[in-house]
Design a protein around this motif. Structure first.
Motif, PDB file in Angstrom:
ATOM      1  N   PHE A  17       0.924  -1.226   0.067  1.00  0.00           N
ATOM      2  CA  PHE A  17       0.288   0.476  -0.211  1.00  0.00           C
ATOM      3  C   PHE A  17       0.747   1.846  -0.105  1.00  0.00           C
ATOM      4  O   PHE A  17       1.003   2.052  -1.088  1.00  0.00           O
ATOM      5  CB  PHE A  17      -1.412  -0.303   1.160  1.00  0.00           C
ATOM      6  N   SER A  18       1.935   1.162   1.023  1.00  0.00           N
ATOM      7  CA  SER A  18       3.284   2.645   0.810  1.00  0.00           C
ATOM      8  C   SER A  18       3.656   2.603  -0.198  1.00  0.00           C
ATOM      9  O   SER A  18       3.669   3.644  -0.356  1.00  0.00           O
ATOM     10  CB  SER A  18       3.758   2.597   1.455  1.00  0.00           C
ATOM     11  N   GLN A  19       3.483   1.600  -1.075  1.00  0.00           N
ATOM     12  CA  GLN A  19       4.351   2.184  -2.499  1.00  0.00           C
ATOM     13  C   GLN A  19       3.800   2.687  -3.887  1.00  0.00           C
ATOM     14  O   GLN A  19       4.656   3.061  -4.647  1.00  0.00           O
ATOM     15  CB  GLN A  19       4.819   0.425  -2.937  1.00  0.00           C
ATOM     16  N   ILE A  20       2.443   2.661  -2.599  1.00  0.00           N
ATOM     17  CA  ILE A  20       1.442   3.418  -4.344  1.00  0.00           C
ATOM     18  C   ILE A  20       1.565   4.680  -3.706  1.00  0.00           C
ATOM     19  O   ILE A  20       1.011   5.162  -2.622  1.00  0.00           O
ATOM     20  CB  ILE A  20      -0.012   2.474  -4.070  1.00  0.00           C
ATOM     21  N   LYS A  21       1.624   5.786  -5.068  1.00  0.00           N
ATOM     22  CA  LYS A  21       2.156   7.012  -4.261  1.00  0.00           C
ATOM     23  C   LYS A  21       0.662   7.631  -4.429  1.00  0.00           C
ATOM     24  O   LYS A  21      -0.699   7.238  -4.798  1.00  0.00           O
ATOM     25  CB  LYS A  21       2.116   7.592  -6.031  1.00  0.00           C
ATOM     26  N   GLU A  22       0.351   8.313  -3.775  1.00  0.00           N
ATOM     27  CA  GLU A  22      -1.436   9.721  -3.059  1.00  0.00           C
ATOM     28  C   GLU A  22      -0.928  10.866  -3.946  1.00  0.00           C
ATOM     29  O   GLU A  22       0.056  11.439  -3.592  1.00  0.00           O
ATOM     30  CB  GLU A  22      -1.193   9.389  -1.031  1.00  0.00           C
ATOM     31  N   LYS A 176     -13.557   9.072  -0.700  1.00  0.00           N
ATOM     32  CA  LYS A 176     -12.521   9.732   0.363  1.00  0.00           C
ATOM     33  C   LYS A 176     -11.249   9.389  -0.379  1.00  0.00           C
ATOM     34  O   LYS A 176     -10.577  10.668  -0.925  1.00  0.00           O
ATOM     35  CB  LYS A 176     -12.836   9.640   1.767  1.00  0.00           C
ATOM     36  N   LYS A 177     -10.820   8.409  -0.215  1.00  0.00           N
ATOM     37  CA  LYS A 177     -10.393   8.068  -1.540  1.00  0.00           C
ATOM     38  C   LYS A 177     -10.280   7.041  -3.081  1.00  0.00           C
ATOM     39  O   LYS A 177     -10.945   6.136  -1.913  1.00  0.00           O
ATOM     40  CB  LYS A 177      -9.171   6.832  -0.775  1.00  0.00           C
ATOM     41  N   LYS A 185      -3.236  -2.756 -12.474  1.00  0.00           N
ATOM     42  CA  LYS A 185      -1.943  -2.731 -11.575  1.00  0.00           C
ATOM     43  C   LYS A 185      -2.809  -1.148 -10.727  1.00  0.00           C
ATOM     44  O   LYS A 185      -2.539  -0.102 -11.351  1.00  0.00           O
ATOM     45  CB  LYS A 185      -0.706  -2.692 -12.332  1.00  0.00           C
ATOM     46  N   PRO A 186      -1.799  -1.576  -9.559  1.00  0.00           N
ATOM     47  CA  PRO A 186      -2.119  -0.321  -8.742  1.00  0.00           C
ATOM     48  C   PRO A 186      -1.289   0.569  -9.229  1.00  0.00           C
ATOM     49  O   PRO A 186       0.196   1.073  -9.564  1.00  0.00           O
ATOM     50  CB  PRO A 186      -1.432  -0.521  -7.670  1.00  0.00           C
ATOM     51  N   TYR A 187      -1.919   2.534  -9.678  1.00  0.00           N
ATOM     52  CA  TYR A 187      -1.290   3.253  -9.822  1.00  0.00           C
ATOM     53  C   TYR A 187      -0.799   5.034  -8.977  1.00  0.00           C
ATOM     54  O   TYR A 187       0.151   4.735  -8.890  1.00  0.00           O
ATOM     55  CB  TYR A 187      -2.067   3.717 -11.261  1.00  0.00           C
ATOM     56  N   ALA A 188      -2.341   4.446  -8.038  1.00  0.00           N
ATOM     57  CA  ALA A 188      -2.262   5.715  -7.411  1.00  0.00           C
ATOM     58  C   ALA A 188      -2.973   6.018  -6.464  1.00  0.00           C
ATOM     59  O   ALA A 188      -3.956   4.487  -7.047  1.00  0.00           O
ATOM     60  CB  ALA A 188      -1.078   7.491  -8.027  1.00  0.00           C
ATOM     61  N   GLN A 199     -12.590  18.304  -9.007  1.00  0.00           N
ATOM     62  CA  GLN A 199     -11.331  18.436  -9.065  1.00  0.00           C
ATOM     63  C   GLN A 199     -10.104  17.162  -9.428  1.00  0.00           C
ATOM     64  O   GLN A 199     -10.627  16.402  -9.385  1.00  0.00           O
ATOM     65  CB  GLN A 199     -11.549  16.683  -7.113  1.00  0.00           C
ATOM     66  N   SER A 200      -9.306  18.046  -9.909  1.00  0.00           N
ATOM     67  CA  SER A 200      -8.419  17.398 -10.961  1.00  0.00           C
ATOM     68  C   SER A 200      -6.990  17.283 -10.372  1.00  0.00           C
ATOM     69  O   SER A 200      -6.472  17.859  -9.618  1.00  0.00           O
ATOM     70  CB  SER A 200      -8.038  18.926 -11.673  1.00  0.00           C
ATOM     71  N   PHE A 201      -6.561  15.976 -11.175  1.00  0.00           N
ATOM     72  CA  PHE A 201      -5.121  15.408 -10.634  1.00  0.00           C
ATOM     73  C   PHE A 201      -4.720  15.508 -11.428  1.00  0.00           C
ATOM     74  O   PHE A 201      -4.946  14.859 -12.882  1.00  0.00           O
ATOM     75  CB  PHE A 201      -5.534  14.060  -9.792  1.00  0.00           C
ATOM     76  N   LYS A 202      -3.413  16.138 -11.829  1.00  0.00           N
ATOM     77  CA  LYS A 202      -2.395  15.405 -12.943  1.00  0.00           C
ATOM     78  C   LYS A 202      -1.849  14.747 -13.201  1.00  0.00           C
ATOM     79  O   LYS A 202      -1.077  14.405 -11.889  1.00  0.00           O
ATOM     80  CB  LYS A 202      -1.758  17.772 -12.589  1.00  0.00           C
ATOM     81  N   VAL A 203      -1.462  14.064 -13.740  1.00  0.00           N
ATOM     82  CA  VAL A 203      -1.211  12.797 -13.926  1.00  0.00           C
ATOM     83  C   VAL A 203       0.311  13.018 -15.035  1.00  0.00           C
ATOM     84  O   VAL A 203      -0.484  13.219 -16.457  1.00  0.00           O
ATOM     85  CB  VAL A 203      -1.773  11.465 -14.033  1.00  0.00           C
ATOM     86  N   GLN A 204       1.446  11.451 -15.619  1.00  0.00           N
ATOM     87  CA  GLN A 204       2.061  11.522 -16.261  1.00  0.00           C
ATOM     88  C   GLN A 204       1.467  11.218 -17.363  1.00  0.00           C
ATOM     89  O   GLN A 204       0.227   9.717 -16.905  1.00  0.00           O
ATOM     90  CB  GLN A 204       3.283  10.710 -16.416  1.00  0.00           C
TER      91      GLN A 204
END
Length: 406
Positions: A17-22, A176-177, A185-188, A199-204
């Motif tokens: 879980f901690s390896q996935i970026k928030e 909330k999340k 595959k988990p990304y974020a 709400q906007s989230f900028k991603v690669q």
């Protein structure tokens, strides 16, 4: 032994879980939707359309009364409904978007209201997806499927909760999340604020990056984005979790249609689809107000739908995507979608095109008299990099070079 095994599994889960970026939203926009707003919108649209019809019948913009010009300024030609999120015309969706939206579950219809997954991607604030399991829907998800050639995504926009009214938003639960997966595959993890708005989230860039050969790109397999509910904000009345919309913005969407004439350095012209890297084209040096030449370093080609045609007093017309910048007298650079144009170098804070604007041309100006929104798909082309200058001349008009930011 069993206790040790359980502890081990918990630790492994926490490490994963901690390896996935928030991610937190890069920007938000509050919504204040309601019945009165819809009435005002419809009234303004009706008044503006009467003026537009008058102009179509031959009345010139300069001959309109002040009241008629004011009515025209309140019309958003891209919006058919008060509840539209994106509106008509061209956006990132001109080049694609998901081919299917599905979900792990959804709430059964209640009267005329349905809560199907397609509602989370219908460009309408009034409709909503609601998960359909008991409790707060932890683990339920939306799944967006894209074709291999779909334009890449660099922004995810979430409209959280049932936003059609303040009461509906407060009574129903919100996310909330959200855990995002690319091809499962988990990304974020998206940390959503508890606001009635977007709400906007900028991603690669997400999608296929190798886009040099369109024929090869079309053979690429489908890919998916999954959004899983991890945590919620509890509603005042219902445990049902609602999402009004998850939509996208991104790259690979710009251009002019086949047959657009590009002025070359030797004053001849060439169809935009025939341009090649190394060709010398004309551009305007605004400091010296002279025409100079620059070498093409990069071109783009993509299939679009929902293009827009600008028509001018001289009889000239040009068809382009809605975010393409044009040089306007007394405005500088402008487009119909300035926010979308901000992804290109040098066009971060430009103005909006309006009927009556004077577009700069190689030999003067030309007044915009109408804007038409087109249906169907067309191949489109553009210059995305020149050796110098930030513009070129298309159908006689000064247009911007859409070079994406690094």
């Amino acid at each position: 032994m069993k206790q040790i095994l359980i502890i081990g599994l918990i630790l492994i889960s926490q490490i994963g879980f901690s390896q996935i970026k928030e991610m937190n939203p890069s920007s938000t926009r509050l919504l204040d939707l309601g019945v009165q707003g819809e009435k005002d919108f419809d009234k303004n649209q009706e008044a503006g359309m009467i003026v537009m019809q008058k102009m179509s019948d031959g009345t010139k913009f300069d001959d309109l009364t002040k009241e008629e010009k004011d009515a025209l300024s309140k019309v958003d030609e891209t919006m058919e409904s008060y509840w539209d999120i994106i509106g008509g015309g061209c956006s990132w969706y001109c080049g694609g978007g998901p081919k299917e939206v599905s979900a792990s579950s959804y709430l059964k219809s209640q009267g005329e209201n349905n809560y199907e997954p397609k509602n989370a991607h219908d460009s309408n604030y009034k409709n909503v997806w609601v998960e359909g399991v008991d409790g707060y829907g932890i683990g339920e998800y939306l799944l967006y499927t894209f074709c291999g050639a779909s334009p890449r995504i660099n922004e995810i926009i979430v409209v959280n909760g049932y936003v059609k009214s303040k009461t509906a938003w407060e009574n129903n639960s919100r996310v909330k999340k959200l855990k995002v997966y690319i091809d499962d595959k988990p990304y974020a993890i998206l940390n959503l604020k508890d606001i009635r708005g977007s709400q906007s989230f900028k991603v690669q860039p997400i999608g296929n990056n190798d886009r040099k050969d369109w024929d090869v790109l079309k053979t690429k397999p489908d890919w998916t984005l999954k959004f899983e509910i991890l945590d919620v904000y509890k509603g005042l009345k219902y445990d049902d979790v609602a999402v009004s919309e998850i939509y996208f913005d991104g790259l690979d969407v710009h251009c002019f249609t086949k047959g657009t004439k590009i002025q070359l350095a030797d004053k001849s012209s060439k169809n935009i689809e025939d341009l090649e890297v190394g060709d010398l084209v004309a551009y305007m040096d605004f400091d010296n107000k002279t025409i100079k030449s620059a070498k093409i370093e990069k071109t783009e080609k993509v299939v679009h739908h929902g293009l827009v045609t600008y028509r001018f007093e001289s009889g000239l017309e040009i068809t382009a995507t809605q975010d393409h910048p044009f040089r306007i007298e007394n405005k500088g650079w402008a487009s119909l979608k300035p926010d979308n144009s901000a992804q290109y170098k040098g066009f971060e804070n430009i103005n909006k095109i309006s009927i009556g604007d004077f577009f700069l041309a190689a030999n003067g100006t030309d007044k915009l008299i109408s804007i038409d929104f087109l249906e169907g798909e067309q191949e489109t082309y553009t210059i995305s990099k020149l050796s110098s200058g930030d513009n070129f001349i298309a159908n006689g008009l000064i247009v911007g070079v859409e070079e994406l930011k690094d």
